[in-house]
Each structure stands twice: as C-alpha cells, then as structure tokens.
Design a protein around this motif. Structure first.
Motif, PDB file in Angstrom:
ATOM      1  N   ILE A   1      -5.975   9.896 -16.983  1.00 12.07           N
ATOM      2  CA  ILE A   1      -5.633   9.792 -15.305  1.00 12.07           C
ATOM      3  C   ILE A   1      -5.803  10.477 -14.968  1.00 12.07           C
ATOM      4  O   ILE A   1      -4.569   9.254 -14.456  1.00 12.07           O
ATOM      5  CB  ILE A   1      -6.421   8.290 -14.891  1.00 12.07           C
ATOM      6  N   TYR A   2      -5.589  11.691 -14.141  1.00 11.26           N
ATOM      7  CA  TYR A   2      -4.467  11.978 -13.235  1.00 11.26           C
ATOM      8  C   TYR A   2      -5.611  13.018 -11.931  1.00 11.26           C
ATOM      9  O   TYR A   2      -6.104  14.106 -12.925  1.00 11.26           O
ATOM     10  CB  TYR A   2      -3.271  13.107 -13.399  1.00 11.26           C
ATOM     11  N   PRO A   3      -5.904  13.005 -10.993  1.00 11.98           N
ATOM     12  CA  PRO A   3      -4.855  12.318  -9.997  1.00 11.98           C
ATOM     13  C   PRO A   3      -5.306  11.132 -10.108  1.00 11.98           C
ATOM     14  O   PRO A   3      -6.403  10.571 -10.425  1.00 11.98           O
ATOM     15  CB  PRO A   3      -5.387  13.240  -8.307  1.00 11.98           C
ATOM     16  N   ILE A   4      -4.403  10.307 -10.253  1.00  9.65           N
ATOM     17  CA  ILE A   4      -4.451   8.972  -9.476  1.00  9.65           C
ATOM     18  C   ILE A   4      -5.660   8.226  -8.521  1.00  9.65           C
ATOM     19  O   ILE A   4      -4.682   8.782  -7.081  1.00  9.65           O
ATOM     20  CB  ILE A   4      -3.468   7.637  -9.896  1.00  9.65           C
ATOM     21  N   PRO A   5      -6.115   7.214  -7.883  1.00 14.45           N
ATOM     22  CA  PRO A   5      -6.623   7.078  -6.675  1.00 14.45           C
ATOM     23  C   PRO A   5      -5.406   6.394  -5.677  1.00 14.45           C
ATOM     24  O   PRO A   5      -4.888   5.983  -6.392  1.00 14.45           O
ATOM     25  CB  PRO A   5      -7.843   6.233  -7.029  1.00 14.45           C
TER      26      PRO A   5
ATOM     27  N   ARG B   1       0.960  -0.972   0.231  1.00 18.36           N
ATOM     28  CA  ARG B   1      -0.241  -0.053   0.042  1.00 18.36           C
ATOM     29  C   ARG B   1       1.150   0.700   0.118  1.00 18.36           C
ATOM     30  O   ARG B   1       0.627   2.370   0.590  1.00 18.36           O
ATOM     31  CB  ARG B   1      -0.861  -0.242   0.992  1.00 18.36           C
ATOM     32  N   ILE B   2       2.074   1.323  -1.146  1.00 27.41           N
ATOM     33  CA  ILE B   2       2.461   2.477  -0.943  1.00 27.41           C
ATOM     34  C   ILE B   2       1.754   3.228  -2.166  1.00 27.41           C
ATOM     35  O   ILE B   2       1.951   3.019  -3.559  1.00 27.41           O
ATOM     36  CB  ILE B   2       3.955   2.051  -1.573  1.00 27.41           C
ATOM     37  N   ASP B   3       1.758   4.710  -1.187  1.00 28.11           N
ATOM     38  CA  ASP B   3       0.452   5.403  -2.469  1.00 28.11           C
ATOM     39  C   ASP B   3       1.816   6.778  -2.663  1.00 28.11           C
ATOM     40  O   ASP B   3       3.010   7.033  -2.072  1.00 28.11           O
ATOM     41  CB  ASP B   3      -0.033   5.719  -1.292  1.00 28.11           C
ATOM     42  N   ALA B   4       1.386   7.535  -4.333  1.00 30.38           N
ATOM     43  CA  ALA B   4       2.202   7.804  -4.502  1.00 30.38           C
ATOM     44  C   ALA B   4       1.800   8.539  -5.399  1.00 30.38           C
ATOM     45  O   ALA B   4       0.387   8.037  -6.612  1.00 30.38           O
ATOM     46  CB  ALA B   4       3.733   7.806  -5.405  1.00 30.38           C
ATOM     47  N   LYS B   5       2.180   9.831  -6.054  1.00 28.10           N
ATOM     48  CA  LYS B   5       1.111  10.742  -6.932  1.00 28.10           C
ATOM     49  C   LYS B   5       0.478   9.929  -8.457  1.00 28.10           C
ATOM     50  O   LYS B   5       0.244  10.338  -9.341  1.00 28.10           O
ATOM     51  CB  LYS B   5       1.309  11.840  -7.079  1.00 28.10           C
ATOM     52  N   LEU B   6       2.707   9.336  -8.538  1.00 27.16           N
ATOM     53  CA  LEU B   6       2.655   8.735 -10.311  1.00 27.16           C
ATOM     54  C   LEU B   6       3.392   7.109  -9.759  1.00 27.16           C
ATOM     55  O   LEU B   6       4.320   6.966  -9.257  1.00 27.16           O
ATOM     56  CB  LEU B   6       2.933   9.608 -10.999  1.00 27.16           C
TER      57      LEU B   6
ATOM     58  N   ASP C   1      -2.704  -0.661 -13.370  1.00 24.06           N
ATOM     59  CA  ASP C   1      -3.623   0.067 -13.449  1.00 24.06           C
ATOM     60  C   ASP C   1      -3.437   1.864 -12.727  1.00 24.06           C
ATOM     61  O   ASP C   1      -2.325   1.818 -12.084  1.00 24.06           O
ATOM     62  CB  ASP C   1      -4.622   0.389 -12.371  1.00 24.06           C
ATOM     63  N   TYR C   2      -3.505   2.381 -13.973  1.00 22.66           N
ATOM     64  CA  TYR C   2      -2.925   4.136 -13.688  1.00 22.66           C
ATOM     65  C   TYR C   2      -1.519   4.220 -13.784  1.00 22.66           C
ATOM     66  O   TYR C   2      -1.722   5.859 -13.985  1.00 22.66           O
ATOM     67  CB  TYR C   2      -3.347   4.394 -12.664  1.00 22.66           C
ATOM     68  N   ALA C   3      -1.104   3.326 -14.317  1.00 25.48           N
ATOM     69  CA  ALA C   3       1.076   3.261 -14.324  1.00 25.48           C
ATOM     70  C   ALA C   3       1.282   4.175 -15.590  1.00 25.48           C
ATOM     71  O   ALA C   3       0.705   3.613 -16.465  1.00 25.48           O
ATOM     72  CB  ALA C   3       1.836   2.086 -14.431  1.00 25.48           C
ATOM     73  N   VAL C   4       2.082   4.650 -15.240  1.00 23.83           N
ATOM     74  CA  VAL C   4       2.432   4.869 -16.896  1.00 23.83           C
ATOM     75  C   VAL C   4       3.935   5.155 -16.999  1.00 23.83           C
ATOM     76  O   VAL C   4       5.354   4.486 -16.638  1.00 23.83           O
ATOM     77  CB  VAL C   4       3.059   6.932 -16.894  1.00 23.83           C
ATOM     78  N   THR C   5       4.213   4.944 -18.673  1.00 22.05           N
ATOM     79  CA  THR C   5       5.822   4.855 -19.323  1.00 22.05           C
ATOM     80  C   THR C   5       5.934   5.318 -20.748  1.00 22.05           C
ATOM     81  O   THR C   5       4.665   5.812 -21.511  1.00 22.05           O
ATOM     82  CB  THR C   5       5.400   2.884 -19.154  1.00 22.05           C
ATOM     83  N   PRO C   6       7.334   5.793 -21.003  1.00 23.43           N
ATOM     84  CA  PRO C   6       7.204   6.022 -21.867  1.00 23.43           C
ATOM     85  C   PRO C   6       7.254   5.654 -22.875  1.00 23.43           C
ATOM     86  O   PRO C   6       7.438   3.909 -22.680  1.00 23.43           O
ATOM     87  CB  PRO C   6       8.529   6.775 -22.029  1.00 23.43           C
TER      88      PRO C   6
END
Length: 396
Positions: free
Chosen positions: A386-390, A242-247, A269-274
């Motif tokens: 999708i931002y902010p992520i839950p 349960r490590i939360d972060a903005k991204l 879910d909600y992870a981003v990548t180049p």
C-alpha cells in the motif's frame, strides 16, 4: 557394618555407571538466551522454536542415535552474564559447541569467549557486522548482517517511494548503531539525504522531544532501529504528534514481530520493515514449521524463530558429518556446511570482509489490516504493497 558399607559402595558405583551410560546416550546442549528483561519476547520465540526442532530431531532418532537433551540459561540480555554462562558451558560442562543468544552485545561477548576457548559458536539472530569481521575461526553466523538487513527495503524505497530525504532514529546499542550506519550508507548510495540521525537510550518513555526534531525536519522517510517496546512507542507518539511522512520504516527486530502490532495498535498501520524470513517462503519445511508453531502458540513465528529452529538442524548436520565431536572436528564440519533449511540456504563464506558468514536475501513486510504481510520482492509477495500511505488526518 562392612557388608552395609560394601552395599553402599556398590550402589554408588552402579549409579555412576548408569549415569555414564545415560550421558553416552545423549547430546547435552545448553543454550543461553534472554528469558527476562526487555528482549525476553525474542528469547521466548527462539526458545519455543529450539524446542520444536529438538522434539522433531529426537522423534526421528536424534543425532547419531543420541537424544538431543536441550536446556536453557537466562542471560537477561546482559553481556557479562552471557559470558559467564558460556565460560561455564565450555570449561565445566565441556560442551563442544555453543548455539544461541539474541542481542548483538551478548553475541559479541560469547564470540570472544568461544574464540578464546577454540569452541565453535553458531550465531542465530545477532546482526552487528563487527561480530564476523574479527578474523575469528570458531565463530559462525547463520543470519545476515546489519549491512544486508535492509537490502530488500532499500530496493523497495528506491523503486517505489523514491524519497529525497530521511531521518534515522536508533537505540544506542551495538545493534542500533550498526543498523543506523548501514542505512546511512544505503541512503547515500540512493541519493537520499539524511536530515537527522539521532540515537536514544533504549527503554525511554518519552520520545516526543526527539520526534519534535523529526517533525521540524519533515523527512520523506522516518527509519527506526528499535526493539519492540520502543518501536511501538515511537509509532504511537508519531501518531499523537501527527507527524506525516511518505514512509515509516523499521530496521527489523521490534517491527517484525506480532507484538509490535499488539502494542502500537492502529498506529502501526502501513509501517514497513525488513525481515529475514516469512511463513510464505517456499523453503522446504518453512510452511510446516510456521503452521505448527501457530497451532501450538497462536501466532506465526518471526524470523528469529525460524532461524533458531533451523540452527539445530544445521548443528545436527555438522555433528553427523564431523569426523569426531571435538571442538576442531565440529568447526571443520560447520565450515563445510551447505544445507537448505526452513530458514533458507546456509553456507558459511568468507567474503566482503566477513568470515564464516551466511548470506541470504532479505524481504519486506508491511502492516496491512493489522497483519504483517510480505510485500517485497513482488515475486514472493503475498499482498500488494500500500503506497502512497494515507496521512494521519485521512485515517479513521
């Protein structure tokens, strides 16, 4: 007895003649790839893409009316094996151009051999900056370097997320190291403080001790440079802790292929990548390649596949422009390349300390409803980010 000997001799001579005629009608290309080991998934994507391109090229008459005869050798992602394969291809097979490999460590080994033997080498998906910063004349790279992999991601982070802090986790390989260093420099430029920068051994089964440090640091962004199994495990264990972060952000590679989602499930879910390419891009032939690949194999290809597919067209273009098929003739033609492909524009330039390097724009993907969607730049996005992520607590 003499008659039998004469018949056997004539048969042997005729078979040699037939073989030489067949060889003259083909251009044989053996490509080294990791088809076993932890990066085999990328090797398979690239192999399928090379095969699709070869089929198309041959259906349209081949290369200067010669059939492209394609085959592969498995390096197992081991630099010493990749080097041995390429030494044989150049010294024994007399192959005048080398294409392929995946990992940066293997590409480094192949590049050194190719430069020693003065044989052109077209790199397709290996990103360590150093490979095209050695003043090599015979080494060409089609994909962007690590220093530019995250240009689109950094733009998204700076404009949308606006974080103050970051943690960087990376595997202890050439790709991981150069990727982490590039992100650290980008973060500094954007005024983002790197609270933690930690390397790990690829293939680890327990990242929780490392992730506990991350949880204690409470960074706004967690950035990971990993291949697919490690990328998936990171996200699953981040969810467990349960490590939360903005991204949550990946450095391409393992985060940019469907297997990441297959393995990590909803933790992705909600992870981003180049990424260097998506099926939604408007490059000529990009959509057709993507749809053909999906129809045949069930999933859209990653950027690795698009680059591999396009590399054979880059090679074809160079061979058809070359004054001859000597190593130097092909090198000169590659240097003059200016071609639009399904992967994007390909032009090998000497700038920013790189030699024979192609520079293209990079994009950002986000996992939305179990799919990798293009979200940035907005002008090419097919989905709104999708931002902010839950938080983990807010997710179902």
């Amino acid at each position: 007895m003499k008659r039998l000997t004469l018949i056997i001799l004539m048969s042997f001579v005729l078979s040699l003649f037939a073989s030489s005629l067949f060889a003259a009608d083909t251009f044989d290309l053996v490509i080294p790839l990791p088809l076993t080991g932890k990066t085999a998934k990328f090797g398979e994507i690239m192999k399928k893409s090379y095969e699709m391109a070869a089929e198309e090229i041959n259906a349209k008459g081949g290369i200067k009316k010669k059939k492209l005869n394609l085959s592969f050798e498995d390096s197992g992602a081991k630099p010493e094996t990749a080097r041995a394969i390429v030494e044989k291809l150049i010294d024994t097979n007399k192959q005048p151009i080398i294409v392929g490999e995946y990992t940066s460590s293997c590409a480094k080994a192949v590049a050194a051999v190719s430069e020693e033997r003065k044989t052109p080498y077209l790199i397709v998906a290996s990103a360590d900056d150093a490979i095209t910063m050695n003043n090599y004349k015979y080494v060409f790279r089609q994909n962007p370097v690590n220093a530019h992999y995250s240009d689109g991601l950094i733009d998204f982070i700076n404009k949308i997320v606006k974080p103050k802090t970051m943690a960087i986790l990376y595997e202890s390989t050439a790709f991981g190291t150069s990727g982490s260093e590039a992100m650290e420099k980008d973060a500094a430029k954007g005024g983002i403080k790197v609270l933690l920068k930690e390397k790990y051994e690829a293939g680890s089964v327990d990242f929780k001790p490392l992730l506990s440090k991350v949880k204690a640091a409470q960074p706004d962004v967690i950035y990971m440079v990993s291949y697919v199994m490690d990328a998936s495990l990171f996200m699953k264990q981040i969810k467990e802790l349960r490590i939360d972060a903005k991204l949550f952000a990946g450095g391409a590679a393992g985060f940019a292929i469907p297997e990441f989602i297959d393995n990590a499930k909803d933790a992705a879910d909600y992870a981003v990548t180049p990424t260097l390419w998506t099926p939604q891009l408007k490059y000529p032939g990009a959509k057709e390649f993507a749809e053909k690949f999906k129809k045949k194999y069930g999933d859209y290809p990653s950027y690795h596949g698009a680059s591999a597919y396009s590399a054979l067209y880059v090679m074809k273009d160079a061979l058809e422009r070359a004054k001859d098929w000597s190593q130097d003739g092909i090198r000169t033609a590659l240097k003059a390349t200016n071609l639009m492909t399904a992967f994007g524009p390909v032009k090998f330039e000497d700038k920013e300390g790189y030699q024979n390097q192609n520079f293209t724009d990079t994009l950002v993907l986000q996992v939305i409803k179990g799919e990798l969607e293009t979200i940035w730049p907005e002008k090419v996005a097919n989905k709104k980010y999708i931002y902010p992520i839950p938080t983990w607590r807010e997710r179902r």
